[in-house]
Structures are given as structure tokens and as C-alpha cells.
Design a protein around this motif. Structure first.
Motif, short mmCIF file in Angstrom:
data_model
loop_
_atom_site.label_atom_id
_atom_site.label_comp_id
_atom_site.label_asym_id
_atom_site.label_seq_id
_atom_site.Cartn_x
_atom_site.Cartn_y
_atom_site.Cartn_z
N LEU A 109 0.80 -1.23 0.00
CA LEU A 109 0.00 0.00 0.00
C LEU A 109 0.83 1.27 0.00
N PHE A 110 1.92 1.27 0.80
CA PHE A 110 2.73 2.48 0.86
C PHE A 110 3.42 2.75 -0.47
N LEU A 111 3.94 1.68 -1.09
CA LEU A 111 4.59 1.86 -2.38
C LEU A 111 3.58 2.27 -3.45
N PHE A 112 2.37 1.77 -3.31
CA PHE A 112 1.31 2.19 -4.23
C PHE A 112 1.13 3.70 -4.13
N TYR A 113 1.08 4.22 -2.89
CA TYR A 113 0.94 5.66 -2.69
C TYR A 113 2.12 6.41 -3.31
N LEU A 114 3.32 5.88 -3.10
CA LEU A 114 4.54 6.54 -3.58
C LEU A 114 4.51 6.68 -5.10
N PHE A 115 4.19 5.59 -5.80
CA PHE A 115 4.19 5.63 -7.26
C PHE A 115 2.98 6.40 -7.79
N LEU A 152 -2.00 13.96 1.16
CA LEU A 152 -1.35 13.80 2.47
C LEU A 152 -2.23 13.01 3.44
N PRO A 153 -3.54 13.30 3.51
CA PRO A 153 -4.40 12.47 4.37
C PRO A 153 -4.36 10.99 3.98
N LEU A 154 -4.21 10.70 2.68
CA LEU A 154 -4.13 9.30 2.24
C LEU A 154 -2.91 8.63 2.86
N LEU A 155 -1.79 9.35 2.88
CA LEU A 155 -0.56 8.81 3.48
C LEU A 155 -0.77 8.54 4.97
N ASP A 177 -12.18 -4.73 8.22
CA ASP A 177 -13.26 -3.85 7.79
C ASP A 177 -13.38 -2.73 8.80
N TYR A 178 -12.86 -1.56 8.47
CA TYR A 178 -12.83 -0.44 9.41
C TYR A 178 -14.13 0.36 9.35
N ASN A 179 -14.62 0.73 10.52
CA ASN A 179 -15.85 1.54 10.57
C ASN A 179 -15.51 2.92 11.14
N LEU A 180 -14.51 3.57 10.55
CA LEU A 180 -14.01 4.86 11.08
C LEU A 180 -14.20 5.95 10.03
N LEU A 181 -14.93 6.99 10.40
CA LEU A 181 -15.26 8.04 9.44
C LEU A 181 -14.03 8.79 8.95
N MET A 182 -13.16 9.20 9.88
CA MET A 182 -11.99 9.99 9.48
C MET A 182 -11.06 9.20 8.56
N LEU A 183 -10.86 7.92 8.91
CA LEU A 183 -10.00 7.07 8.08
C LEU A 183 -10.60 6.94 6.68
N TYR A 184 -11.91 6.78 6.65
CA TYR A 184 -12.65 6.64 5.38
C TYR A 184 -12.41 7.87 4.49
N LEU A 185 -12.59 9.06 5.09
CA LEU A 185 -12.42 10.30 4.32
C LEU A 185 -10.98 10.47 3.87
N CYS A 186 -10.03 10.14 4.78
CA CYS A 186 -8.61 10.29 4.43
C CYS A 186 -8.24 9.40 3.24
N LEU A 187 -8.71 8.15 3.29
CA LEU A 187 -8.30 7.20 2.25
C LEU A 187 -8.95 7.48 0.91
N MET A 189 -10.47 10.49 -0.33
CA MET A 189 -10.50 11.81 -0.98
C MET A 189 -9.47 11.94 -2.11
N ALA A 190 -8.26 11.39 -1.89
CA ALA A 190 -7.22 11.52 -2.92
C ALA A 190 -7.68 10.89 -4.22
N PHE A 191 -8.36 9.76 -4.12
CA PHE A 191 -8.82 9.07 -5.33
C PHE A 191 -9.98 9.81 -5.98
N LEU A 192 -10.84 10.41 -5.17
CA LEU A 192 -11.97 11.16 -5.75
C LEU A 192 -11.49 12.41 -6.49
N VAL A 193 -10.43 13.04 -5.96
CA VAL A 193 -9.87 14.21 -6.64
C VAL A 193 -9.23 13.77 -7.97
N LYS A 194 -8.59 12.60 -7.95
CA LYS A 194 -7.89 12.12 -9.15
C LYS A 194 -8.88 11.68 -10.23
N MET A 195 -10.10 11.30 -9.82
CA MET A 195 -11.03 10.71 -10.80
C MET A 195 -11.44 11.64 -11.95
N PRO A 196 -11.82 12.84 -11.87
CA PRO A 196 -12.11 13.68 -10.70
C PRO A 196 -13.61 13.75 -10.45
#
Length: 446
Positions: A109-115, A152-155, A177-187, A189-196
Motif C-alpha cells: 500500500l505504501f509503495l502504491f501511494y509513492l508511485f 497527504l491524508p491518504l498517506l 473492515d474499518y468503521n471509522l469516518l476519518m479514516l474513510y475520508l482520508c483514504l 479523498m485523494a482518489f476522488l480528486v484524481k477521478m475527478p
């Protein structure tokens, strides 16, 4: 998987030698054929080497990346002719391809973020180095800050997952299976901006209009797909929370797709119109992924591949007109059928694929996505109908405005089109319509 990375690495010195422009392109085609012959497991990751692997999702997207990269070089012949730093351009394209290849094939996952973030740098170089107008610096800034703001939130989110799970391999994500709102938004948002997604889409039309043809092709074909790929991968660990939140994203996407479709009718720049149509198509893809059902994931994947080929081909067409008239204005590009009747056929073919006419991949993707959104809520049919209708509308608008009507009297003479140009268009259109025969590969990867 490592052999392809080595092959691309050894192509980099070739880029800097004289008279190697077409050789690099041919080597990419050869690599494409080699990659097509990989043995594939439908259910699991296969071809594992070190931390790289490939399953059905990454296989299709890597194929698309290599294919589009070779076509980018083919479409940029004008750089070679006028000697506009074409060695550096080739180097940039190969570097970008390596980054995309690594993004799609890496399992950490981290290398995925890096590339994922590294692919931004060569794209920025393409826009700033070989772009058209002086506003390209502003377009580059838009691209950079929109993407980096959300990443940055994705990282942070990835570090949190590592803290909790003590490993980062994508294959093992399915046990959590995480049920955490902040984690959900962090993970997410970066992809939604990229889509866009609508609201964070402003960087895309700007970047497209200022980018050279190669930049537009790679942006439309691959860069938007990075977001979709990330969502498909990350949704596995966010199922519970997504059931609560998906309503928001689907509503934003569908209403945004409708607004953007209307916005397409206001455009007078050909590239801008095609860029906005990309946003409209990607909005349905976001909706499909957020429903989190089988049809949605499948349709999103098929439409991403189909849109990559179709949108890239349309940018090539607009560039061919631009090279002759030195303008992308619809007013100056009208009545082109009188000058380039054979090119008019390709305008028709690619426009029909853009409005999801059979037998294109876009049709299969849209049928799957409409199925998934309808099963999620019957009310979505209203917006889906409007988006589909206006999608056909702006495709026809662009086609009829550019091909029919009175031509500009300032035009006096230019050539009809070269075999290279027709080959590029054929290589976009054929896979887009022939792949439907092997649609089962896209249907059973789940």
C-alpha cells in the motif's frame, strides 16, 4: 513482472540517443505483445516477483498504459519534426510509463501511494515543457495542488492501517473492515480528486487544454483511472462505513455528471469539451464503485478501459485539426468534412463510441453501471437518463459542428491526413470495439 521494469529501464538510455524516436515506439509495441502473453489467474494475484504482482484489474490497466504510451509517441511526431527536445520527451514518456506500471502492479500500500504520486511529476513536466499557451504554468499548479492537497491524508490513513495491521499487502486487506469516518475520508479523498469527482474537477479541463497532445492522451487514458483503481482496491476495508456514506458520493456524482453534461454544450474549445465529457463519464464510474455491488465494480472497470481508448482517440482527432488550422475553436473548425472526408469517418466512429453505441466497451460499461445504480435506488434512473441523453447530445453537437456546416473561408489548402494519423485512430478504435468479444475477461475477475 520485474522483467518489464528492466526492459523499460534499459529503454531509457535509448531515448537520449539520436534517431531512436521510432525504435522506442516499436519497442513499446513489442513489450505490449509480451505482456499480453502473460499467464493469468482469474481469482488471485499471479506473476508474483518481489512485491509486484498482477490480477485482472491491474492487467487491463497496465496493458492500456503501455498501449497509450506507444500511441503518445506516434501522435507526437511534430515534436520530432521540429526537433523540440524530443529526446527529453521520450525519456519523460518512458519514466511516466514506469511509474504507472509500478502503481498498477505493486502490492504494498505504501509503495502504491509513492508511485501514485510520482506519476504526477512527469505529467507536470509534459504540461509545462511541451504545453501550448502561457497559462500552462497555472494549469500545472492546479494539477499539482489539487492532487497533493488530498494526498497527504491518504498517506496518514495508510500509516494508520500499518499501525493497526502490521502489514501493508493489498491481498490481506480483505480480512479487515474499518468503521471509522476519518479514516474513510482520508483514504478516499485523494482518489476522488484524481477521478475527478464534481466539485474537485477544476484542474482537469485546465490541464487538458494547456497540455500537448501526448499529455492529454495520458491524462485522459490513464491518470483518471488511477483514482478508480485506488477506489476498487481500498473499498475492501471500508465496506461498513461506505454503506452509510455512499449516498453522499452517489448524489454528488450523478447530479455533478448532469451539470457537467450541460456544461459541455457551452464549450467553444474542442479539447475543453472532450475534457468535460471525461468528467461526466467518470462521475458514473464513481457512482458504480460506491454502490459496492458486483455490477458496479465490473462496469466501472470496463468503462475505465473503454473511456481510456475513446477519450484518447478524440484528443488525437482534435489535435489533428489543431495541427492544420492552429486553432481549437469550434467556430473555425466547422465544415471539415469538405476538406477531410476520410477523417470525418473516424470522428463519427469515435463520437459514436463516446455516446456508448454498440459494439463499444463503453456500452457494456454503461449497461453494467446503470444496472448497479438502479439496483441501489430506482430514483437514480432520472439522472442516469439525463446523463445518457446529454452524453449523446454533446457528442452529436461536437461531431455536427466540426464536420458539417459552412467551412471557414480563411482555410485555403492542407493535406487530407497521413497514414500515421489514420493508424493512430485505428489503433484507438479497434481495441475499443473488438475487446467486446472477450468481455468475459472483464466480467469474471471478481
Amino acid at each position: 513482472m520485474m522483467k518489464f521494469i528492466l526492459m523499460m529501464g534499459f529503454m531509457m538510455p535509448l531515448c537520449l540517443k539520436k534517431n531512436m524516436f521510432w525504435l522506442v515506439q516499436m519497442l513499446l509495441m513489442l513489450m505490449m505483445l509480451m505482456f499480453m502473453n502473460l499467464t493469468l489467474s482469474i481469482m488471485n494475484f499471479c506473476n508474483l516477483s518481489y512485491m509486484f504482482g498482477c490480477d485482472m484489474i491491474s492487467y487491463g490497466l497496465i496493458l492500456l498504459s503501455i498501449w497509450i504510451s506507444s500511441l503518445m509517441i506516434m501522435a507526437s511526431e511534430s515534436l520530432y519534426k521540429i526537433d523540440l527536445y524530443f529526446n527529453l520527451f521520450l525519456f519523460n514518456v518512458i519514466f511516466l510509463l514506469i511509474m504507472l506500471y509500478l502503481t498498477f502492479s505493486v502490492m504494498n500500500l505504501f509503495l502504491f501511494y509513492l508511485f501514485f504520486e510520482s506519476s504526477l511529476i512527469p505529467t507536470l513536466m509534459l504540461i509545462i515543457g511541451w504545453g501550448y499557451q502561457p497559462e500552462r504554468m497555472q494549469a500545472g499548479m492546479y494539477l499539482l495542488f489539487y492532487t497533493l492537497f488530498a494526498s497527504l491524508p491518504l498517506l496518514m490513513g495508510i500509516f494508520y492501517i500499518y499501525y493497526e495491521m502490521n502489514y501493508m499487502m493489498m491481498y490481506f486487506l480483505k480480512f479487515y473492515d474499518y468503521n471509522l469516518l476519518m479514516l474513510y475520508l482520508c483514504l478516499i479523498m485523494a482518489f476522488l480528486v484524481k477521478m475527478p469527482m464534481y466539485f474537485v474537477h477544476l484542474w482537469l479541463p485546465k490541464a487538458h487544454v494547456e497540455a500537448p497532445i501526448s499529455g492529454s492522451m495520458i491524462l485522459a487514458a490513464i491518470m483518471l483511472k488511477l483514482g478508480g483503481y485506488g477506489l476498487l482496491r481500498i473499498m475492501i476495508i471500508l465496506q461498513k462505513i461506505n454503506l452509510k456514506m455512499s449516498l453522499i458520493w452517489i448524489i454528488i456524482s450523478l447530479i455533478g455528471g448532469f451539470y457537467i453534461s450541460l456544461k459541455c454544450f457551452c464549450q467553444i474549445d474542442m479539447k475543453s469539451l472532450i475534457a468535460y465529457s471525461s468528467v461526466a463519464h467518470m462521475s458514473i464510474v464513481i457512482g458504480g464503485i460506491m454502490t459496492m455491488n458486483y455490477w458496479g465494480f465490473m462496469g466501472a472497470y470496463i468503462l475505465m478501459i473503454g473511456h481510456g481508448l475513446c477519450s484518447s482517440g478524440m484528443f488525437c482527432l482534435s489535435n489533428m485539426n489543431y495541427e492544420r488550422l492552429h486553432s481549437r475553436s469550434l467556430f473555425l473548425n466547422s465544415g471539415m468534412m469538405n476538406f477531410m472526408p476520410s477523417m470525418s469517418l473516424f470522428w463519427f466512429l469515435l463520437m459514436s463510441s463516446n455516446m456508448a453505441a454498440p459494439p463499444s466497451l463503453n456500452l457494456m460499461g454503461e449497461i453494467s453501471l446503470i444496472n448497479s445504480l438502479m439496483s441501489w435506488s430506482y430514483m437514480s434512473i432520472i439522472l442516469l437518463m439525463l446523463i445518457s441523453f446529454f452524453s449523446a447530445g454533446y457528442s452529436l453537437y461536437l461531431y455536427s459542428y466540426t464536420q458539417h456546416g459552412k467551412y471557414n473561408l480563411g482555410i485555403y489548402s492542407f493535406y487530407n491526413g497521413t497514414s500515421r494519423e489514420y493508424l493512430i485512430l485505428m489503433l484507438h478504435w479497434l481495441p475499443l470495439n473488438i475487446l467486446v468479444m472477450k468481455i468475459d475477461y472483464s466480467m469474471i475477475w471478481f
